[in-house]
Structure formats: structure tokens, C-alpha cells
Design an enzyme around this catalytic site. Structure first.
Site, short mmCIF file in Angstrom:
data_model
loop_
_atom_site.label_atom_id
_atom_site.label_comp_id
_atom_site.label_asym_id
_atom_site.label_seq_id
_atom_site.Cartn_x
_atom_site.Cartn_y
_atom_site.Cartn_z
N PRO A 89 -26.36 9.32 -18.54
CA PRO A 89 -25.93 8.75 -19.81
C PRO A 89 -26.00 9.70 -21.01
O PRO A 89 -25.40 9.43 -22.05
CB PRO A 89 -26.88 7.57 -20.01
N GLU A 116 -35.02 5.46 -11.97
CA GLU A 116 -35.12 5.70 -13.42
C GLU A 116 -34.58 7.07 -13.82
O GLU A 116 -34.65 7.45 -14.98
CB GLU A 116 -36.59 5.58 -13.87
N ARG A 154 -6.77 14.52 -8.14
CA ARG A 154 -5.33 14.28 -8.23
C ARG A 154 -4.64 15.32 -9.11
O ARG A 154 -3.41 15.40 -9.12
CB ARG A 154 -5.04 12.87 -8.72
N ASP A 169 0.96 10.41 -16.73
CA ASP A 169 -0.10 9.42 -16.70
C ASP A 169 -0.69 9.18 -18.08
O ASP A 169 -0.64 10.03 -18.97
CB ASP A 169 -1.24 9.90 -15.78
#
Length: 257
Positions: A89, A116, A154, A169
């Protein structure tokens, strides 16, 4: 390119690496994808990698020595060290620009966390970069690693059969993709836009770009500000025609940065 994934749950990737566009790329040798069990580097007969956190608290923490040993072993060999990344994060938010950046690498290593998280010392003694796929909580880094592999893989030349589909895209030009239609020509009274049946390629191109701009302005105005500096004059003109205030703000922020 070659991608190594380190995880305590390698079985999660068994189907992922064999199906769809990515599976075909792996089968054809365009993308090398190896999944490694972190427990293979455990230094005890129970193959345990986690322990209680110093200072107390809930959950368990992945130990630094086996993780560092695993990363260092995978970084050996090759003409140059790989780009080593850990899903977490605190990292740079993964986006299409970063996908293109990673697709230019010869090798990347993706480290998946659990519990954790990791003993902080893995960052002190390695070249690991943290990347995040968004501000929400997952059970571990495996799903996030799949997102990165799918987005990066991709973009490797030859993986997607029609290169134009990659170029067009969503996010490739800082815009959402235009609406798409296929047969039948009418669905419950709603017909395909006439312009798409016209055969006029320039009209179609312009209509699709206009639709992409309108969708982005309406649903993701943050992308307009983020991407203004790399927009073409044509895109900027369309943004101004749809949302002049947003265009002015985006232009001003671009000048300031």
C-alpha cells in the site's frame, strides 16, 4: 520478457498462467512467467516464514532473511539485474504509464506479501520498489501481482494479435475508451450510431475520439488534469468544447508543474 513471482501460495497462479491471451503468450515463449514458493527459502523443517511482531499486536509478519534470500537468488544471472517490486500500500500507484515502463524491462520480479506484511528490513537491504494497485485492502499481493502481469504482459510485442487494440485501450492516451458496438444493428429499439455504418474512416475516428473525451470528462475528469500535458491539440480542442472550465484548470495546473 521474463517475470518471476514470489508467493506463499503458488497454486493461485496455476490457471492464471495457462489461459487467455497471457496463457498463449507463455506457451509461445513471448512472456516467461515462473512462480516460486517463498517457503522453499525457509530455514526450518516446518517451512515457516512468519513470526509474531516485536512490540505486540495482531497478526503475523513475514521474516526478512528468507525473503531476502529468495529475492537475491532470483536477481542473480542475466545480463542485468531485474526490476524487483513488492506489492504493497505504500508504493507508487500502478497505472498504464507504469505498465508501459515495466513492459520495456527484460526481467521483473514481483514479491507478494501476506499477513501483516514484511519485516521492514527487507527494504533496508534490497533494491525492492513498492507498488500499489489502489487504496483498498486485499488478503495478499497475489491478486495485485496478477493485475500487474496482465497489464504489462499484453504490452509485450506480439502478445496481442491486433496491436491497434492495445494502442486504443482506455488510459493509453489519457482517455477512457470510446463506446463499442457489434451485431445486431438494433437492440431493443436502440440502433448502432449511424456514423459507424458510414464507411467514412475519418468521421468514425473523429466520432470515437469525441466520445472518448466526453466519457472521460464526465466520469474521470481527474484524467484530464493528469494527462493534459501529453494531449494532442485535437484532444485539447475537444475537451475545451465539452468542458471549458476543466480545460482551463488542467492547462493552468500543467503550466504550474
Amino acid at each position: 520478457m521474463h517475470i518471476d513471482i514470489l508467493t506463499i501460495f503458488p497454486q493461485l497462479f496455476e490457471a492464471f498462467r495457462t489461459v487467455g491471451v497471457l496463457g498463449k503468450a507463455v506457451e509461445r515463449g513471448l512472456v516467461g512467467l515462473e512462480v516460486h514458493d517463498l517457503r522453499d527459502w525457509a530455514d526450518n523443517k516446518w517451512r515457516q516464514l512468519d513470526d509474531e511482531p516485536y512490540g505486540g499486536g495482531a497478526g503475523m509478519v513475514l521474516q526478512a532473511p528468507p525473503v531476502l534470500a529468495a529475492v537475491r537468488q532470483l536477481e542473480q544471472g542475466g545480463s542485468a539485474p531485474p526490476r524487483s517490486l513488492v506489492l504493497g500500500p505504500r508504493g507508487r500507484v500502478f497505472d498504464q504509464a507504469m505498465a508501459r515502463e515495466l513492459a520495456a524491462e527484460d526481467r521483473i520480479v514481483l514479491l507478494c506479501g501476506r499477513y501483516e506484511g514484511f519485516d521492514e528490513r527487507i527494504f533496508d537491504h534490497s533494491r525492492l520498489e513498492e507498488i500499489s494497485i489502489g487504496d483498498y485492502v486485499l488478503g495478499g499481493g497475489e491478486v495485485a501481482a496478477m493485475v500487474v502481469v496482465e497489464a504489462v504482459g499484453r504490452l509485450v510485442e506480439g502478445v496481442v494479435g491486433d496491436p491497434d487494440s492495445v494502442i486504443d485501450d482506455s488510459f493509453s492516451f489519457g482517455l477512457l475508451d470510446h463506446p463499442c458496438f457489434t451485431r445486431p444493428a438494433e437492440v431493443e429499439g436502440k440502433a448502432v450510431p449511424e456514423v459507424l455504418l458510414s464507411g467514412n474512416h475519418e468521421r468514425i475516428r473523429r466520432w470515437r475520439l469525441q466520445q472518448a473525451v466526453e466519457l472521460t470528462v464526465t466520469r474521470r475528469p481527474d484524467l484530464i488534469k493528469k494527462s493534459w500535458a501529453r494531449y494532442s491539440d485535437e484532444i485539447r480542442e475537444l475537451v475545451r468544447s465539452v468542458a471549458p472550465d476543466l480545460a482551463d484548470n488542467a492547462a493552468e495546473e500543467s503550466r504550474c508543474t
